[in-house]
Design an enzyme around this catalytic site. Sequence first.
Site, PDB file in Angstrom:
ATOM      1  N   HIS A 187       0.843  -1.204   0.000  1.00  0.00           N
ATOM      2  CA  HIS A 187       0.000   0.000   0.000  1.00  0.00           C
ATOM      3  C   HIS A 187       0.872   1.245   0.000  1.00  0.00           C
ATOM      4  O   HIS A 187       2.089   1.161   0.076  1.00  0.00           O
ATOM      5  CB  HIS A 187      -0.990  -0.003   1.156  1.00  0.00           C
TER       6      HIS A 187
ATOM      7  N   HIS B 210       1.464   3.780   2.062  1.00  0.00           N
ATOM      8  CA  HIS B 210       2.130   4.426   3.198  1.00  0.00           C
ATOM      9  C   HIS B 210       3.641   4.372   3.034  1.00  0.00           C
ATOM     10  O   HIS B 210       4.196   3.374   2.577  1.00  0.00           O
ATOM     11  CB  HIS B 210       1.721   3.749   4.500  1.00  0.00           C
TER      12      HIS B 210
ATOM     13  N   ASP C 229       6.016   4.026   5.060  1.00  0.00           N
ATOM     14  CA  ASP C 229       6.785   2.974   5.731  1.00  0.00           C
ATOM     15  C   ASP C 229       6.693   1.660   4.956  1.00  0.00           C
ATOM     16  O   ASP C 229       7.246   0.648   5.356  1.00  0.00           O
ATOM     17  CB  ASP C 229       6.353   2.799   7.194  1.00  0.00           C
ATOM     18  N   HIS C 230       5.969   1.673   3.837  1.00  0.00           N
ATOM     19  CA  HIS C 230       5.905   0.495   2.978  1.00  0.00           C
ATOM     20  C   HIS C 230       6.430   0.755   1.563  1.00  0.00           C
ATOM     21  O   HIS C 230       6.700  -0.173   0.833  1.00  0.00           O
ATOM     22  CB  HIS C 230       4.475  -0.045   2.918  1.00  0.00           C
TER      23      HIS C 230
ATOM     24  N   HIS D 114      -6.891  -1.515   4.707  1.00  0.00           N
ATOM     25  CA  HIS D 114      -6.137  -0.594   5.568  1.00  0.00           C
ATOM     26  C   HIS D 114      -6.199   0.857   5.077  1.00  0.00           C
ATOM     27  O   HIS D 114      -6.503   1.769   5.836  1.00  0.00           O
ATOM     28  CB  HIS D 114      -4.704  -1.109   5.640  1.00  0.00           C
TER      29      HIS D 114
ATOM     30  N   ASP E  28      -0.347  -4.118   5.688  1.00  0.00           N
ATOM     31  CA  ASP E  28      -1.197  -3.700   6.799  1.00  0.00           C
ATOM     32  C   ASP E  28      -2.633  -3.974   6.395  1.00  0.00           C
ATOM     33  O   ASP E  28      -3.010  -3.753   5.250  1.00  0.00           O
ATOM     34  CB  ASP E  28      -1.022  -2.201   7.089  1.00  0.00           C
TER      35      ASP E  28
ATOM     36  N   GLU F 249       1.291  -8.596   9.586  1.00  0.00           N
ATOM     37  CA  GLU F 249       1.673  -7.461  10.417  1.00  0.00           C
ATOM     38  C   GLU F 249       1.100  -7.702  11.807  1.00  0.00           C
ATOM     39  O   GLU F 249       0.178  -8.499  11.988  1.00  0.00           O
ATOM     40  CB  GLU F 249       1.096  -6.161   9.848  1.00  0.00           C
TER      41      GLU F 249
ATOM     42  N   HIS G 182       6.408  -6.300  11.766  1.00  0.00           N
ATOM     43  CA  HIS G 182       5.810  -4.994  11.886  1.00  0.00           C
ATOM     44  C   HIS G 182       5.106  -4.847  13.236  1.00  0.00           C
ATOM     45  O   HIS G 182       3.959  -4.438  13.328  1.00  0.00           O
ATOM     46  CB  HIS G 182       4.785  -4.796  10.747  1.00  0.00           C
TER      47      HIS G 182
END
Lengths: 658, 605
Positions: free
Chosen positions: B73, B75, B77-78, B162, B183, B208, B419
């Site tokens: 996705h 975000h 952090d991904h 998510h 996520d 996660e 995670h």
Amino acid sequence: FFQYCLSGHPTLPCNVLKFKSTTIMLDCGLDMTSTLNFLPLPLVQSPRLSKLPGWVLKDGSTFLDKELKECSGHVFVDSVPEFCLPETELLDLSTVDVILISNYHCMMALPYITEYTGFTGTVYATEPTVQIGRLLMEELVNSIERVPKAQSASMWKNKEVQRLLPAPLKDAVEVSMWRKCYTMPEVNAALSKIQLVGYSQKIELFGAVQVTPLSSGYALGSSNWIIQSHYEKVSYVSGSSLLTTHPQPMDQASLKNSDVLILTGLTQIPTANPDGMVGEFCNNLAMTVRNGGNVLVPCYPSGVIYDLLECLYQFIDSAGLSNVPFYFISPVANSSLEFSQIFAEWLCHNKQTKVYLPEPPFPHAELIQTNKLKHYPSIHGDFSNDFKQPCVVFTGHPSLRFGDVVHFMELWGKSSLNTVIFTEPDFSYLDALAPYQPLAMKCVYCPIDTRLNFIQVSKLLKEVQPLHVVCPEQYTQPPPTQSHRTDLMIDCQPPPMSYRRAEVLTLPYKRRYEKIEIMPELADSLVPLEIKPGISLATVSAVLHTKDNKHVLQLPPKPLQPPASKKRKRVSDDVPECKPLKPLLSGSIPVDQFVQTLEKHGFSDVKVEDTAKGHIVLLQEAETLIQIEEDSTHIICDNDEPLRVKLRDLVLKFLQKF
Amino acid sequence: FPEMSYSPFFCLGPGAGQDVGRSCILVSIAGKNVMLDCGMHMGYNDDRRFPDFSYITQNGRLTDFLDCVIISHFHLDHCGALPYFSEMVGYDGPIYMTHPTKAICPILLEDYRKITVDKKGETNFFTSQMIKDCMKKVVAVHLHQTVQVDEELEIKAYYAGHVLGAAMFQIKAGCESVVYTGDYNMTPDRHLGAAWIDKCRPDLLISESTYATTIRDSKRCRERDFLKKVHETVERGGKVLIPVFALGRAQELCILLETFWERMNLKAPIYFSTGLTEKANHYYKLFITWTNQKIRKTFVQRNMFEFKHIKAFDRAFADNPGPMVVFATPGMLHAGQSLQIFRKWAGNEKNMVIMPGYCVQGTVGHKILSGQRKLEMEGRQILEVKMQVEYMSFSAHADAKGIMQLIRQAEPRNVLLVHGEAKKMEFLKQKIEQEFHVNCYMPANGETTTIFTNPSIPVDISLGLLKRETAIGLLPDVKKPKLMHGTLIMKDNSFRLVSPEQALKELGLAEHQLRFTCRVHIQDPRKEHETVLRVYNHLKGVLKDYSVQHLPDGSITVESILIQATAHSEDQGTKVLLVSWTYQDEELGSYLTSLLKKGLPQSTS
């Protein structure tokens, strides 16, 4: 493997495939050309239509004059229009396991199938197909239900009576099967049975068959289907296009290696070039409006209309049409325009990129924003206040038998300033116009059919090379009106198998293998033996489990020790229970080595005699003789079990087991 | 063939592991290497912010080593390290993500780049052009579409809920499969649906575990709580700051506030900070098929992402007197507009900041949430936080219950948690092992986990053999399972199971027939044919389940075993029975001779 052909209409197919143990219906198209035999349903009282004379037989009898009316030499049924359903008697439709839908035009008979036949299966279709299909059905139901018709004609359908009628009524087929339109509750019930799928999604049916929709390039969410097991593959091609319009391009590569390719839904106007037709459409539209006339475009609420609006978007300013209002009238006009903007993933690359910006993929958003395009649910209400002429109206139904289009035909038909432009290819425009004759309005025929033509088909077939092609019989001969055009038919080797309505075809497959899984414990226990370089063999003795059409081989269970029983043992207790089958043997016994082995094992009086086909080995003391030939060994001995077993094992040492 | 039964596959994490920072996992499955996510750590401003890709291939090229990259996705952090990875380290293979992720991810990357390079003046960072070049390598996938990466490797996306476009991925190669959840959220919220996966029974589920121990109270309670706090603050004239990421929670909270404002007829302004957030709602409109059922159903009548009460924010508004609610990015208060507004409003106890999501260590958000009230800002300046600080878990991660639910749906053979924080993960690991009796792993950063799979081996069975076997076993008997016999032909990499006869034929070999003929002596003074009849009756009586026949020529057959009687040449009182059978009937033949050797029962007549 059978194919039951329930529809004779090549672009509105309905076939049932018996594939392995599953029964799969491919599309359920509804033939609406039957409605051309009916009088139009006017939205407001039409003096002209209501004054049409009743039809009188040659002998003067008038018993049909309530049911049949005459208009400009044609006879029409004065009744609620009816549709020609797919064949329902050829096989028990309640046994259909799944229905695969290829595009929204090919699902219009769905409520008749799912709600009337005892169908209990699942329908598979893509999300755009379902959403737009729902809109088409909603529009159809709405336009028929809003004009309640008191009478329902049925006398003319009597076989004896039908014989007496003029053409085309006389020749109409299966009139007893014609049905009135379904209702919204039936539509909702039918649609609730649909499971949504995405392109290239592999869907398992009962563990036996896998079906996969592929992009077909013809309409939003339109698909071809692959129906396959591990060893056979049927491709179902229905309504495909290689032109770049708005939908995602056709996936051709995945159709390769098919055993059978069922080909339906080719272009209905093989001689017309869609691009040329769009140009002609724009020019005629502009000319009419410049001369102060109105333009009527009978159309479906989704599909080609998006492309036409996009062309007009680029065209109107340069053609000086900026001030001409464009109206789109349909109970589902708003929904159709909105839905078209949210299916980014189903669109061609260019349109997808727009969404990433983020901008609406279709420019009709801008036409609406700038008030150039206005949409209304019907001619009643807001539209009557906003209505300005000259204008361009897009509205349905293309058959000109129901929907708001009937009103505009009545309204504008008398003036030669106005033009009706036919773009949808599903209906003969002359037949569509017949109940409006005599007509002063100009008629332009610009059919836009983006589906495959015969040149594209032969290229496609060369590319994907199916072993067999199956198609409607119409595609195996030139069109009846152009019998010299032998280029307008499918040409392939071997020649296609053709089908017609109510026929059952046996599809040519030769299946020789099936998938089976060997459980890891069993695999570990196998002892492979290299027989020839690169080829190893292992004998497998295992327990076969079959569940949900999946086969698994497991280690045979360890023999259970019979519980110590106090009962007296009976003779029959010793009878071997299940025969553990012995492997087949192969190879030959080299006599000299065999004799040496015998001697090594303590047989001292071995004698060998030659025979015509081999040798005889004699063990004199044991009164035993062993006949050895190329492909056989025969041990003849007294009933001395330890001896026999010993000899058996010595022989087996020289042979390979299978 | 033991080498096929066990094949280890590795799963190692340069990134994710036991830390909610950045996600980046390497999976090797049946000889294929797949990188899952390519996140960056927002708590760091140095090298540690990106995963250490030299870890993957000590010196080789990433493109040669990796078969594909999958992004779950948008975000950061991904996906935050993706341009660094593909353009600066160098990777030219395919990158897979869903359409909404492909649409939104470059915008977030550009936004992040601007904050880092333009505002903080950092160098050695990826450029706008690199983001564009990186996105050219992206292949967009549909939900549930089976994407054939190459002949052996296929991937499939499932809805994860998510954020818009979030997906879980199934990766399949050979007989083995892994599911990576990214996520996900197992409960539908105001704008997204719940994650869903079918019973795909992967060998490994990588999940996660951000909220590994939390069982969150009902969503409704949390929403009521949130609205109450916002309402109270606004009533007493305070300002509410809600730091959010532009896409995701922001839209859910906007829908929540919009309907609340409408119902309560409130007048205080609600602002949405400028920049990408304006666009954000547009993405939601165009990708409405990715939202929840309710929004999708009603979008023609009323598009939930067209807000009446929520207006664009201007920097000057922050100093306006009176109450207001401001949604500002980014969500962890580590930079940008949300941090600026926070500094302005922090000193007033009437104001409130509501943190609706998780904050990574090192961010201002994390500091104030852990109770710190004196913050050292840039330039040694100390910021005293007097405003109220509230934390509300709105971020759409699965809680412990949700994680268990997903495991129940997918039925994996092994579970690997990433995670999350080590302590929480340990608790969940025990729970999973107890309830599902599967192995559960929780590797640390950079630690490799090897999982052994024991797959069954698919082979082609000839239809003739299968039909023969299923025809015999029409009435399956559980107690006496029928054995099937076949020969497995292994040639190149193909495995075919055929009947022994066919195997012989295919290999051009002839069958070698092995036959036994045993002489059994029986004491019976009667005439030959009477002896035969007695033998026949005896066998018929004993071998009830077998076909025993008395042929016109005087011989007896038991199945395919032939018995003939002749008089003994010397002793008329002894008859010789010749029992003849082939090796295939070995058991029965041997049994018959021993049965006949015992002699015939005394005749009852």
